[in-house]
Design a protein around this motif. Structure first.
Motif, PDB file in Angstrom:
ATOM      1  N   PRO A   1      47.134  61.660  34.934  1.00  0.00           N
ATOM      2  CA  PRO A   1      47.839  61.062  36.064  1.00  0.00           C
ATOM      3  C   PRO A   1      47.775  59.545  36.018  1.00  0.00           C
ATOM      4  N   SER A   2      48.627  58.925  36.787  1.00  0.00           N
ATOM      5  CA  SER A   2      48.617  57.469  36.862  1.00  0.00           C
ATOM      6  C   SER A   2      47.316  57.001  37.525  1.00  0.00           C
ATOM      7  N   PRO A   3      46.884  55.781  37.229  1.00  0.00           N
ATOM      8  CA  PRO A   3      45.627  55.300  37.817  1.00  0.00           C
ATOM      9  C   PRO A   3      45.709  55.198  39.334  1.00  0.00           C
ATOM     10  N   ARG A   4      44.567  55.366  39.964  1.00  0.00           N
ATOM     11  CA  ARG A   4      44.441  55.232  41.410  1.00  0.00           C
ATOM     12  C   ARG A   4      43.826  53.861  41.706  1.00  0.00           C
ATOM     13  N   PRO A   5      44.617  52.928  42.239  1.00  0.00           N
ATOM     14  CA  PRO A   5      44.072  51.583  42.463  1.00  0.00           C
ATOM     15  C   PRO A   5      42.942  51.595  43.479  1.00  0.00           C
TER      16      PRO A   5
ATOM     17  N   GLU B   1      42.054  45.374  40.092  1.00  0.00           N
ATOM     18  CA  GLU B   1      42.685  45.565  38.789  1.00  0.00           C
ATOM     19  C   GLU B   1      43.605  44.391  38.480  1.00  0.00           C
ATOM     20  N   GLY B   2      43.231  43.625  37.452  1.00  0.00           N
ATOM     21  CA  GLY B   2      43.962  42.400  37.162  1.00  0.00           C
ATOM     22  C   GLY B   2      45.408  42.635  36.797  1.00  0.00           C
ATOM     23  N   TRP B   3      45.692  43.700  36.041  1.00  0.00           N
ATOM     24  CA  TRP B   3      47.068  43.934  35.624  1.00  0.00           C
ATOM     25  C   TRP B   3      47.931  44.341  36.808  1.00  0.00           C
ATOM     26  N   ILE B   4      47.352  45.043  37.775  1.00  0.00           N
ATOM     27  CA  ILE B   4      48.114  45.395  38.971  1.00  0.00           C
ATOM     28  C   ILE B   4      48.388  44.145  39.807  1.00  0.00           C
ATOM     29  N   ARG B   5      47.393  43.277  39.894  1.00  0.00           N
ATOM     30  CA  ARG B   5      47.597  42.013  40.602  1.00  0.00           C
ATOM     31  C   ARG B   5      48.727  41.213  39.970  1.00  0.00           C
TER      32      ARG B   5
ATOM     33  N   SER C   1      42.005  43.145  30.313  1.00  0.00           N
ATOM     34  CA  SER C   1      42.309  41.720  30.104  1.00  0.00           C
ATOM     35  C   SER C   1      42.520  40.937  31.391  1.00  0.00           C
ATOM     36  N   ASP C   2      42.284  41.563  32.527  1.00  0.00           N
ATOM     37  CA  ASP C   2      42.441  40.899  33.823  1.00  0.00           C
ATOM     38  C   ASP C   2      43.859  40.352  34.006  1.00  0.00           C
ATOM     39  N   GLY C   3      44.810  41.070  33.520  1.00  0.00           N
ATOM     40  CA  GLY C   3      46.206  40.695  33.692  1.00  0.00           C
ATOM     41  C   GLY C   3      46.779  39.841  32.586  1.00  0.00           C
ATOM     42  N   ALA C   4      45.945  39.403  31.626  1.00  0.00           N
ATOM     43  CA  ALA C   4      46.420  38.467  30.601  1.00  0.00           C
ATOM     44  C   ALA C   4      47.443  39.105  29.667  1.00  0.00           C
ATOM     45  N   VAL C   5      47.236  40.360  29.273  1.00  0.00           N
ATOM     46  CA  VAL C   5      48.172  41.014  28.354  1.00  0.00           C
ATOM     47  C   VAL C   5      49.539  41.154  29.017  1.00  0.00           C
ATOM     48  N   LEU C   6      49.573  41.660  30.247  1.00  0.00           N
ATOM     49  CA  LEU C   6      50.852  41.810  30.924  1.00  0.00           C
ATOM     50  C   LEU C   6      51.503  40.456  31.162  1.00  0.00           C
TER      51      LEU C   6
ATOM     52  N   MET D   1      41.133  41.212  43.528  1.00  0.00           N
ATOM     53  CA  MET D   1      41.922  41.363  44.745  1.00  0.00           C
ATOM     54  C   MET D   1      41.445  42.597  45.496  1.00  0.00           C
ATOM     55  N   ALA D   2      41.254  42.472  46.779  1.00  0.00           N
ATOM     56  CA  ALA D   2      40.793  43.600  47.575  1.00  0.00           C
ATOM     57  C   ALA D   2      41.920  44.606  47.732  1.00  0.00           C
ATOM     58  N   ALA D   3      41.540  45.875  47.815  1.00  0.00           N
ATOM     59  CA  ALA D   3      42.546  46.921  47.929  1.00  0.00           C
ATOM     60  C   ALA D   3      43.406  46.737  49.166  1.00  0.00           C
ATOM     61  N   ARG D   4      42.823  46.187  50.246  1.00  0.00           N
ATOM     62  CA  ARG D   4      43.587  46.053  51.479  1.00  0.00           C
ATOM     63  C   ARG D   4      44.750  45.065  51.345  1.00  0.00           C
ATOM     64  N   GLU D   5      44.738  44.231  50.301  1.00  0.00           N
ATOM     65  CA  GLU D   5      45.827  43.287  50.092  1.00  0.00           C
ATOM     66  C   GLU D   5      47.050  43.957  49.494  1.00  0.00           C
ATOM     67  N   HIS D   6      46.914  45.192  49.069  1.00  0.00           N
ATOM     68  CA  HIS D   6      48.042  45.945  48.540  1.00  0.00           C
ATOM     69  C   HIS D   6      48.573  46.884  49.610  1.00  0.00           C
ATOM     70  N   GLY D   7      49.900  46.949  49.709  1.00  0.00           N
ATOM     71  CA  GLY D   7      50.500  48.011  50.491  1.00  0.00           C
ATOM     72  C   GLY D   7      50.802  49.178  49.574  1.00  0.00           C
ATOM     73  N   MET D   8      50.615  50.394  50.048  1.00  0.00           N
ATOM     74  CA  MET D   8      50.846  51.576  49.222  1.00  0.00           C
ATOM     75  C   MET D   8      51.723  52.557  49.981  1.00  0.00           C
ATOM     76  N   ILE D   9      52.728  53.069  49.292  1.00  0.00           N
ATOM     77  CA  ILE D   9      53.656  54.027  49.864  1.00  0.00           C
ATOM     78  C   ILE D   9      53.711  55.241  48.952  1.00  0.00           C
TER      79      ILE D   9
END
Length: 423
Positions: A54-58, A62-66, A401-406, A1-9
């Motif tokens: 610190p927390s990861p910087r997307p 990142e599959g787990w974030i997706r 795991s590209d999101g599989a574990v979560l 997923m491209a970073a631009r598809e995420h909104g960040m606040i």
């Protein structure tokens, strides 16, 4: 997923240094909200590994974030003392005064304070609504502290490689982890038998020569052995093997080798809290840790042998504060922390046994950082926990795991079944 598809606040909160003294000194705590533009979704607080990172910087992909943002507004918390949350550095810690004052200050940076920060933020963002928590590694330790002292704020908890020992001492924990590290060494040398002689050759050279890494840190045999921390990651054994492919340039250690070693061991300048508070993350009441990893290592003479050279794991040794210029400013404070015998409790076992918050946990069969047997005991102690014991992933399963574990953990809690342990 491209970073631009995420909104960040960006969110920044002013919280008490000591939550029991709300009118006392304050610090800032930062969190980054990541969404797909949906503001109607519940929050998922992410507590990452550490302590001291610190927390990861997307950056996108990142599959787990997706997977997380499909169901939640993800909140990436910089735990106090890290990233943009009033970071602990050699400069900022020096402002606290002498080593005794510094050690007292650092006692406010353990899991119990991180949970209190989280509750402060939950109230500010949700007005009191419950939220979900995902704890990875040390973040899982924090999640269990959360279940112990503020379960009323939680709707559900996910843990990946981070169900902590509840009643074991630091010595008990290191005894278990050293045995796991021995197994990781054996597996590495079985996979790459040529590395036995390569590692031994490097160790012999270091025993007879004074070698400095690019930062000025002394590369001793013990420092070289610390590269074993790589062996707990999914690609770590291969990375160690490639590092050992060509360590020499004529009669000297190659510059490329030294820079590669520096890169793998360069945590001290970015995460001093890791080295200062790693052992105290196991302290749960009266009793000093007294450099537990160093003391328990004496029970495993294999790590002092040159045939073969055995790499160590996630252990902090007092010599690191002597050989690493980035840690030297913290030396006296670190020794005071190791001698401290008064720590607040991190878990309420009776409350965990009566837990009503849904919990799903991934336990990695060969986890080099969190001993499997302790994690399974904890899963049985926390009422209603659904645990998934897997050999498919290493400790970094959430990330790789590209999101599989979560997804597996979310699915476990969505199933219509009573409390118990998933297979």
């Amino acid at each position: 997923m491209a970073a631009r598809e995420h909104g960040m606040i960006d969110h920044t909160f002013t919280v008490p240094l000591d939550h029991s003294d709300p009118t006392g000194p304050t610090i800032e705590v930062y969190a980054r909200e990541v969404t797909r533009g949906r503001t109607d979704l519940p929050y998922l607080l992410y507590l990452n590994g550490g302590p001291g990172f610190p927390s990861p910087r997307p950056i996108g992909g990142e599959g787990w974030i997706r997977r997380a943002t499909a169901d939640y507004r993800l909140l990436l918390l910089d735990q106090r003392g890290t990233g943009r949350s009033t970071p602990v550095t050699r400069h900022s810690l020096a402002q606290q005064g002498d080593p005794q004052q510094q050690a007292a200050y650092l006692k406010h940076f353990r899991a119990d304070s991180i949970v209190k920060d989280s509750e402060f933020i939950r109230q500010a963002l949700t007005g009191g609504d419950k939220w979900s928590v995902l704890g990875q590694s040390f973040g899982g330790y924090c999640a269990v502290t959360y279940l112990s002292f503020a379960p009323e704020g939680l709707s559900e908890v996910y843990v990946t490689g981070g169900l902590p020992p509840l009643e074991s001492t630091a010595d008990d924990i290191y005894r278990a982890l050293y045995k796991t590290v021995l197994g990781k060494n054996a597996a590495h040398y079985e996979r790459y038998p040529e590395d036995v002689e390569r590692a031994a050759t490097v160790a012999r050279f270091l025993s007879n020569n004074h070698v400095l890494l690019p930062t000025g840190r002394a590369l001793t045999v013990e420092t070289f052995q610390a590269l074993g921390n790589l062996l707990g990651a999914s690609t770590g054994s291969a990375r160690l093997h490639y590092l050992l492919e060509a360590p020499f340039d004529g009669g000297h250690l190659a510059d490329t080798f030294l820079f590669d070693v520096e890169r793998e061991l360069s945590w001290a300048s970015t995460a001093p809290l890791y080295f200062l508070l790693h052992e105290p993350s196991y302290a749960r009441g009266p009793g000093a840790t007294q450099w537990s990893a160093q003391r328990v290592r004496a029970e495993f003479p294999e790590f002092n042998s040159a045939d073969p050279v055995l790499f160590t794991g996630e252990m902090v040794y007092p010599a690191q504060f002597d050989t690493d210029p980035a840690l030297a400013p913290f030396r006296d404070t670190a020794h005071l922390i190791a001698r401290d015998d008064a720590w607040s409790p991190l878990y309420d076992i009776d409350r965990l046994k009566a837990n009503e918050v849904p919990v799903a946990a991934a336990v990695y069969n060969d986890d080099m950082y969190v001993a499997r047997e302790f994690s399974l005991d904890t899963a049985r102690t926390i009422a209603g926990t659904r645990s998934w014991l897997t050999a498919e992933y290493e400790h970094d399963g959430l990330r790789v795991s590209d999101g599989a574990v979560l997804d597996r953990l979310i699915t476990m809690l969505r199933r219509e079944e009573g409390p118990g342990h998933a297979g």
